[in-house]
Design a protein around this motif. Structure first.
Motif, PDB file in Angstrom:
ATOM      1  N   GLN A 156     -24.129 -19.012  20.516  1.00  0.00           N
ATOM      2  CA  GLN A 156     -24.396 -20.067  19.550  1.00  0.00           C
ATOM      3  C   GLN A 156     -24.361 -19.547  18.113  1.00  0.00           C
ATOM      4  O   GLN A 156     -24.686 -18.385  17.848  1.00  0.00           O
ATOM      5  N   LYS A 157     -24.004 -20.428  17.209  1.00  0.00           N
ATOM      6  CA  LYS A 157     -24.084 -20.121  15.788  1.00  0.00           C
ATOM      7  C   LYS A 157     -25.542 -20.200  15.337  1.00  0.00           C
ATOM      8  O   LYS A 157     -26.412 -20.650  16.073  1.00  0.00           O
ATOM      9  N   THR A 158     -25.796 -19.720  14.133  1.00  0.00           N
ATOM     10  CA  THR A 158     -27.125 -19.861  13.537  1.00  0.00           C
ATOM     11  C   THR A 158     -27.026 -20.908  12.430  1.00  0.00           C
ATOM     12  O   THR A 158     -25.985 -21.044  11.792  1.00  0.00           O
ATOM     13  N   TRP A 159     -28.127 -21.605  12.209  1.00  0.00           N
ATOM     14  CA  TRP A 159     -28.052 -22.805  11.362  1.00  0.00           C
ATOM     15  C   TRP A 159     -29.134 -22.849  10.297  1.00  0.00           C
ATOM     16  O   TRP A 159     -30.242 -22.351  10.500  1.00  0.00           O
ATOM     17  N   GLU A 160     -28.812 -23.487   9.163  1.00  0.00           N
ATOM     18  CA  GLU A 160     -29.818 -23.809   8.161  1.00  0.00           C
ATOM     19  C   GLU A 160     -30.584 -25.067   8.589  1.00  0.00           C
ATOM     20  O   GLU A 160     -31.801 -25.124   8.532  1.00  0.00           O
ATOM     21  N   ASP A 161     -29.857 -26.070   9.029  1.00  0.00           N
ATOM     22  CA  ASP A 161     -30.441 -27.359   9.404  1.00  0.00           C
ATOM     23  C   ASP A 161     -30.428 -27.517  10.922  1.00  0.00           C
ATOM     24  O   ASP A 161     -31.450 -27.698  11.558  1.00  0.00           O
ATOM     25  N   GLY A 162     -29.268 -27.426  11.509  1.00  0.00           N
ATOM     26  CA  GLY A 162     -29.156 -27.577  12.945  1.00  0.00           C
ATOM     27  C   GLY A 162     -27.739 -27.914  13.348  1.00  0.00           C
ATOM     28  O   GLY A 162     -26.888 -28.213  12.507  1.00  0.00           O
ATOM     29  N   PRO A 163     -27.441 -27.869  14.649  1.00  0.00           N
ATOM     30  CA  PRO A 163     -26.095 -28.138  15.126  1.00  0.00           C
ATOM     31  C   PRO A 163     -25.789 -29.633  15.179  1.00  0.00           C
ATOM     32  O   PRO A 163     -26.693 -30.458  15.366  1.00  0.00           O
ATOM     33  N   TYR A 164     -24.522 -29.955  15.027  1.00  0.00           N
ATOM     34  CA  TYR A 164     -24.053 -31.340  15.112  1.00  0.00           C
ATOM     35  C   TYR A 164     -22.761 -31.376  15.921  1.00  0.00           C
ATOM     36  O   TYR A 164     -22.072 -30.371  16.072  1.00  0.00           O
ATOM     37  N   GLY A 165     -22.437 -32.544  16.435  1.00  0.00           N
ATOM     38  CA  GLY A 165     -21.176 -32.724  17.160  1.00  0.00           C
ATOM     39  C   GLY A 165     -21.097 -31.861  18.397  1.00  0.00           C
ATOM     40  O   GLY A 165     -22.031 -31.777  19.185  1.00  0.00           O
TER      41      GLY A 165
END
Length: 302
Positions: A156-165
Motif C-alpha cells: 500500500q501507498k502512504t497517505w496524507e488524507d487517505g486512499p480513494y478509488g
C-alpha cells in the motif's frame, strides 16, 4: 530461530524498563509495544552476528512510514535486476521518501515498483491484473525465505488524507489489506542495509546516505519533522552517528534505528508503539533509547 543470538540479561533489562515506563502513566504499554534490540561486539558487524532480545517482535503491526525502508530496498533490488532505469527522478523520489518521509514521493516509488497507478475504481479482469501487479513487492519479500517476514504485507501507498478509488478498494473492508510488518523483520532488513548483506555495497551505501540523520540541535530546529525529536534519536548521546526511518500517525509512533555511539560498537533498535496515547507520547521512544544505549556502552567498555 532469530537472526541474532538471544541474551537473557538484555531480555531482563528490557522487561524491567517496560515495567517502569508502564507505571509512569502508561497503562497497557506491554500489550501496545513491540521491540527488537540488538548489540554488536565488533565495530564491523559484517564479520560478526548480533546479540539481542525482543518484545512481541514477531507481532504484525501497521508500520506507517517505516514501510518506506522496504520500498527503498526494493528499488535497489529492481535496479540490480535491470527492471528499472536509474533516472534522476527516481533517485529524487527515493531520497525524498526516506529523508523527508514524503508520501507523494512514495506514491511514485510504489508505482514504479509495481507498474500500477492510482485512479478510479477498476472491475473484473482489469482489477485482478492491477492487484496482482501491486503485490510484486510481497512476492519479492517471499524470496528471502526469512521467518521474520512471514505474514508481512507491503503493498500500500502512504497517505496524507487517505486512499480513494482503486486504492480504497484495495484496502478492502475494515482495512484488512493494510501494510503490516514486525519489528524483527524491520530490524533484519535494516541490518542487511547497514552491513552490505542484502544488496551490492554501492546500493547499500546509497541507502545509508539517505537514512543518515543529524543529531545537531540547530539542524533539528530548522526542520521540525526531523525524525529525531520524539523518536529514538532524541535519546542518543551527543556524537552518536545515526541511520534511521521513523513512522508516525494518529495511532502509532515507530522508529527503526542503527546507531554508533562516540565510543563503542553499533546498536540496532526497532520500536513499534500503537494506540493514540503512544502516538502522542514524545518521551517513550527517547527514554527507551537512552536506557538501552547506556547499557550498550557500559557493556562495550567493560
Amino acid at each position: 530461530m532469530a537472526f541474532y543470538r538471544a541474551d537473557t540479561e538484555m531480555a531482563s533489562l528490557l522487561g524491567e524498563l517496560l515495567n517502569q515506563l508502564a507505571k509512569q502513566g502508561r497503562p497497557g504499554l506491554h500489550k501496545s509495544i513491540a521491540i527488537t534490540w540488538i548489540r554488536y561486539d565488533c565495530p564491523n558487524p559484517e564479520s560478526c552476528s548480533g546479540i539481542g532480545t525482543g518484545w512481541s517482535e514477531e507481532k504484525l503491526i501497521y508500520p506507517a512510514s517505516v514501510v518506506k525502508l522496504i520500498y527503498a530496498v526494493a528499488i535497489e533490488a529492481w535496479l540490480q535486476k535491470d527492471l528499472l532505469l536509474n533516472t534522476r527522478e527516481l533517485q529524487r523520489a527515493v531520497k525524498k521518501m526516506i529523508v523527508d518521509s514524503s508520501n507523494d514521493a512514495t506514491s511514485l516509488v510504489l508505482d514504479l515498483l509495481s507498474g500500477t497507478t492510482s485512479g478510479p475504481s477498476l472491475f473484473g479482469e482489469r482489477l485482478q491484473a492491477w492487484q496482482k501487479q501491486r503485490l510484486l513487492v510481497n512476492e519479492w519479500l517471499k524470496t528471502f525465505n526469512w521467518a521474520e517476514l512471514k505474514g508481512s504485507n507491503c503493498c500500500q501507498k502512504t497517505w496524507e488524507d487517505g486512499p480513494y478509488g482503486r486504492e480504497q478498494d484495495f484496502y478492502k473492508d475494515g482495512y484488512d489489506n493494510r501494510n503490516s510488518l514486525s519489528t524483527a523483520a524491520t530490524a533484519r532488513m535494516l541490518e542487511g542495509v547497514m552491513t552490505n548483506g542484502i544488496l551490492s555495497p554501492p546500493a547499500c551505501n546509497r541507502l545509508r546516505t539517505y537514512l543518515s540523520r543529524s543529531l545537531d540541535e540547530k539542524h533539528r530546529k530548522e526542520n521540525p519533522e526531523n525524525q529525531i525529536d520524539g523518536f529514538l534519536g532524541e535519546g542518543l548521546p551527543k556524537g552518536t552517528r545515526l541511520w534511521s526511518k521513523a513512522g508516525w500517525m494518529s495511532q502509532v509512533r515507530h522508529d527503526a534505528a542503527w546507531c554508533c555511539p562516540p565510543k563503542g560498537n553499533p546498536m540496532l533498535l526497532v520500536i513499534f508503539s500503537q494506540g493514540r496515547q503512544n502516538s502522542t507520547d514524545t518521551d517513550l521512544l527517547p527514554n527507551l533509547a537512552k536506557k538501552l544505549i547506556n547499557y550498550h556502552m557500559e557493556k562495550d567498555s567493560s
